[in-house]
Design an enzyme around this catalytic site. Sequence first.
Site, PDB file in Angstrom:
ATOM      1  N   VAL A 220      33.608  13.428  12.961  1.00  0.00           N
ATOM      2  CA  VAL A 220      33.382  11.984  13.006  1.00  0.00           C
ATOM      3  C   VAL A 220      34.721  11.276  13.177  1.00  0.00           C
ATOM      4  O   VAL A 220      35.793  11.875  13.044  1.00  0.00           O
ATOM      5  CB  VAL A 220      32.639  11.490  11.748  1.00  0.00           C
ATOM      6  CG1 VAL A 220      31.198  11.996  11.745  1.00  0.00           C
ATOM      7  CG2 VAL A 220      33.357  11.922  10.489  1.00  0.00           C
ATOM      8  N   THR A 221      34.668   9.977  13.433  1.00  0.00           N
ATOM      9  CA  THR A 221      35.819   9.244  13.968  1.00  0.00           C
ATOM     10  C   THR A 221      37.004   9.150  13.023  1.00  0.00           C
ATOM     11  O   THR A 221      38.129   9.525  13.374  1.00  0.00           O
ATOM     12  CB  THR A 221      35.375   7.835  14.394  1.00  0.00           C
ATOM     13  OG1 THR A 221      34.415   7.958  15.450  1.00  0.00           O
ATOM     14  CG2 THR A 221      36.560   7.008  14.881  1.00  0.00           C
TER      15      THR A 221
END
Length: 714
Positions: free
Chosen positions: A233-234
Amino acid sequence: MAPRPQVIPHRRASSDSSADEQTLCEQTSDDEGYDGRPSGELSEGDHDILESEDERERLLTQKDGISGMFGKGLSGVKIGKRDKVEMKERRKGGNDESSALMYEMEEGIGGASSTSLRSSRSSQSDEQRLHAVRSQRKARRNGLWRRLCIYISIIVLFVVLLSASYRLSTPKDSAAVVNMISNGTSLFAPTTILISLDGFRADFLYRNITPTLNQFIQEGISPKYMRPSFPSVTFPNHYTMATGMYPEAHGVVGNSFWDPTLEKEFFYTDPERSLQSHWWGGEPIWVTAEKQNVRTAVHMWPGSEAHILDQDIAYVDKYNGSELLHIKVNRIMDLLDVPGPKDIGVNADTPRPQLIAAYVPNVDGDGHQYGPNSTEIRQTIANADAMLGDILKGLHKRNLTNIVNVVVVSDHGMATTDVTRLIQLEDLIDPAELSHIDGWPLYGLRPKNISDLDRLYSQLKAKSNDNPNIEVYLRDEDMPEHYHFSKNERIAPLWIVPKTGWAIVTKNEFDVEEGKRRGDVYHPRGLHGYDHEHPLMRAIFIARGPAFPHMPGSLMEPFQNIELYNIVCDSIGLEPAPNNGTLRLPLKPVGHHNDPAGSNETPEDPVPQNSLPPTSASSSPSLATMSVGLDSLSSIAASASGLEDTSPSIDDTILRPTPPNVVSEVPPAQTSGKGKSLWEWLTHKVDEVEDWVEGLVHEHVSGQDKDSDASEGS
């Protein structure tokens, strides 16, 4: 020559004549320089006048001697000598005046009158001389200030030149100057532009919509893909790229998580819960650079606004998700146009950065909204490619193509979601037993009572045996080692990790049964966060510039994004802080991208369901809206009955654009007309395989799909 006057003996011989009269009677020739007075003799009045003049001259000489210290010759002694010469001349003039007075007395002017006249002329002469002295002093003062201004200017210029010479002569600065390269108008120290295209999956490069990036690959060095870190995820991955540390090491273990020590929650979209420096461990590259006096500009990179380690950064641009791409290009070019450290007009408050790290969220945002295989995402990918093209054009215009390093990366890929690939959390565990739920689409669970941990783990493990689309792990016991996701208290003790393309949702987020019944479309249409080694999660790394002096188009082995920190540090001459990476410059090529063996891998998306075989390549518009699960089921039924499969294949579903208002995947209960009749006909014609089909549906299709199939067959 005038005739000599006759001598009158009786006057010269008279004893009653005064000394003055006797003197007046004495004559001498013009050749003897007669001055009307015997040598060495002066009257008392003349003595008074000369003494007064001497006293005035002494006073003036003392004053002028003080101010003369700054005048020509820098000495008051020389001025005094000049004044003495002038004084002697004035004294000679005084003797001439005495001679004139004697002549007047000889013509009959009385002694008292001559004394008054002499005093009057002496006073007038003194005033004239005093006025002349004052004018001279005023002229000296004006000249003094002019000379002082000139001397001060010369001294300032000398100090500036001396300082510049010293700077150039020091070993450290000399090395810096040697490493600087001129573009024709300015000297550039080693400079790197780092661009992150959030959500840019590696195989997006193989869709014939990225001419700039594909040409960039041919000019630089890159692997086929770069692996993200878990969870994919980011925020964890952008901070991993910035620090070279696994999420478990730097502490940002998800987009959202609970810290049991702080008793606070981190949530990435809420600045009040994410931009405090205590969340962000390690040393990001912008801090490393500034600590080593390398100026940095960070444009919207996750974590850059947190003021980590109390280090000030030259430029920090706050996040703005709606910023247009050409604005980002202009921002980067403006930073490069700032005067450099050796340029005229350089300002310490606005230095030119040597590191520019820019974040681009567009591909990730549209991937979530429309899906990674949508028509819309193709345009977004093309726009990001064009943005990079504008940056490269800007560098070329400034003659910086071979001076500035450019590194393009992404943080993770993306997988297509669908309502048929959703798992209801409430079917796995009772949320009432949990105090916190971390992460998404994977779920980190914190039981209210830690004593319930083993029981809940056993319960979930049993359900995962019946559902191959989830994995269950205990952080401290069986978390996969290659995840590097266990050595931090911020990581929840119990985890449910769905297989790529699947998602776990709570009922208040999305009621799976109700959504299938109504034919709802699940959003987001694209997701990430899965096993970081899955092909759909692969990211990109491409580099070009003087720090990467490799053969154009060089191919290197894939690596994990913990290596990026060291690579960027080396590109601008920084000493990296401790981190988990080991890769250093120069990079080591293993081939060329144009080699025949270097084929481009395009992973399947959506990911085929584990229990369902692939479909055939044929398709029919009448069933174009059926889900992948139903496609596979109808294919099996058609094979068993000897009929041709008319359902669309997975490849057809991916490649054929879907109109914006048309639902691309509809559960079986929503089909009607010809599709429904066909299904009834099939189920009646294949009685011999009915039990097998029903068993397959019961095992691998959700409850609503099963009920719908049963109603269709009755």
